[in-house]
Design a protein around this motif. Sequence first.
Motif, short mmCIF file in Angstrom:
data_model
loop_
_atom_site.label_atom_id
_atom_site.label_comp_id
_atom_site.label_asym_id
_atom_site.label_seq_id
_atom_site.Cartn_x
_atom_site.Cartn_y
_atom_site.Cartn_z
N GLN A 1 2.02 1.90 -3.43
CA GLN A 1 0.93 2.47 -4.23
C GLN A 1 0.77 3.96 -3.96
OE1 GLN A 1 -2.38 0.00 -3.11
NE2 GLN A 1 -1.76 -1.70 -4.43
N MET A 2 1.17 4.38 -2.75
CA MET A 2 1.11 5.81 -2.39
C MET A 2 2.34 6.57 -2.88
SD MET A 2 -0.25 5.48 1.54
CE MET A 2 -1.67 4.45 1.98
N LYS B 1 0.83 -1.21 0.00
CA LYS B 1 0.00 0.00 0.00
C LYS B 1 0.86 1.25 0.00
CE LYS B 1 -4.48 -1.44 1.78
NZ LYS B 1 -5.57 -1.15 2.74
N LEU B 2 1.96 1.21 0.75
CA LEU B 2 2.85 2.37 0.77
C LEU B 2 3.45 2.62 -0.62
CD1 LEU B 2 4.70 1.80 4.16
CD2 LEU B 2 3.00 3.57 3.65
N THR C 1 -7.08 4.12 7.65
CA THR C 1 -6.53 3.09 6.77
C THR C 1 -6.24 1.80 7.53
OG1 THR C 1 -5.49 4.74 5.35
CG2 THR C 1 -4.60 2.51 5.24
#
Length: 403
Positions: free
Chosen positions: A109-110, A106-107, A268
């Motif tokens: 993707q950020m 997820k990080l 989140t």
Amino acid sequence: MAPPFRADQIGSLLRPPSLLSARQSLSSPSQMYEDTEDTSVKKAEQDAINEAVQTQLSLFIRPICSGEYCRHIFYGGFFETLGGMTPIPDLPILEAFRTDFPTTTKLAQMGATTRAAVICTGPIRWTKPAYLEEWRMLTANVPKEKWHECKLTMPAPSYQHIQLKPGTTYTVSSGYTSDEQYFADLAKAYVSEMMALYEAGCRNIQIDDPHLTYFCSSQFLDGCHKDGTDTHALLDLYLRAHDMFLQHLPKDLGVGIHLCRGNMSGSTHWVSGSYDSIAEKLFNETGYGTFYLEFDDTERQGGFEPLRFLPKGKNVVLGLVSTKRAELESVETIKGQVDEAGGVIAKARGVTRDEAKDCLALSPQCGFSSSSLAGGKDMSMERMWEKLVLVRDAARAIWSDAT
């Protein structure tokens, strides 16, 4: 065995603006392991803790916690203080971390390309207390006769290991050739740390292990398989890692374990999945007596069915009040949920619901702020205290021994 408190909390609180302002130099996650001796920062931390403690005392919110106001992030302050452990602020996500690890995925993707971790570069040894100063700051304005009503949190021993690719957790120069050796020495450090706190009067410690819920996630399991990791053996290793230190602690030191699926900025979470795949081993193959489990959202963590594996003599603190949503729950809804959870245990044990509910307690589902920058969407300081008061009031409505 009844839980330590019928109304409990997970430990972290939203940071007040004064503390955030004083700690601006730690605003980047890559600096999460940075320590500071800045006297203005230390004063801001103590002032924030004093105010939080007074609020908890006046509202009769228990256990009394520091809010983790001495830490930038909930797991900070321990691993990096150990001899043989080296903080690396910028490990490359793709090369150093497990394949498809939910957090780093997820990080990435950020937009993140690196993440901090603590690597073992030499023999692990405890050299000084990590959280003794925080304990003293917490109890500075608590009457000594109430110190047993205070709780301190610590990260799980597996926190660094589970994130990193096999072969990355410790270097060749560390001297370790197996995970068992690594965790055996880490366990000795945990015992030393906990005994330092115990000797200073601490009698209640919560181990935060959100990553155990990753074993309920198909993404994590599939990623491990890609890396050639046996996930059944890995789970067993981590449960043993907990017991390596639990078996050496005083009987009157209460130690519980908290599991969740993440509560980062903007509500989140990292993974979803029922406890069902880990509950039997978690409850029966570790020495923990108290389990803090989130149950505020059935889509994220499923229902109460895994509680059928809870053995007699152990207890569960039900995280039914959300720190992710600002909406205030109702006492009647909570009472119904506790009754439902009690029904699962009652059926499994062949006892009445009232008897089954004796091994249950109530709390928010997670802490209110996993890091200085994190917090539930639209969650305010005012609503945070209202939710903790709700936990208190709901517990009083359910259990006659709730104070």
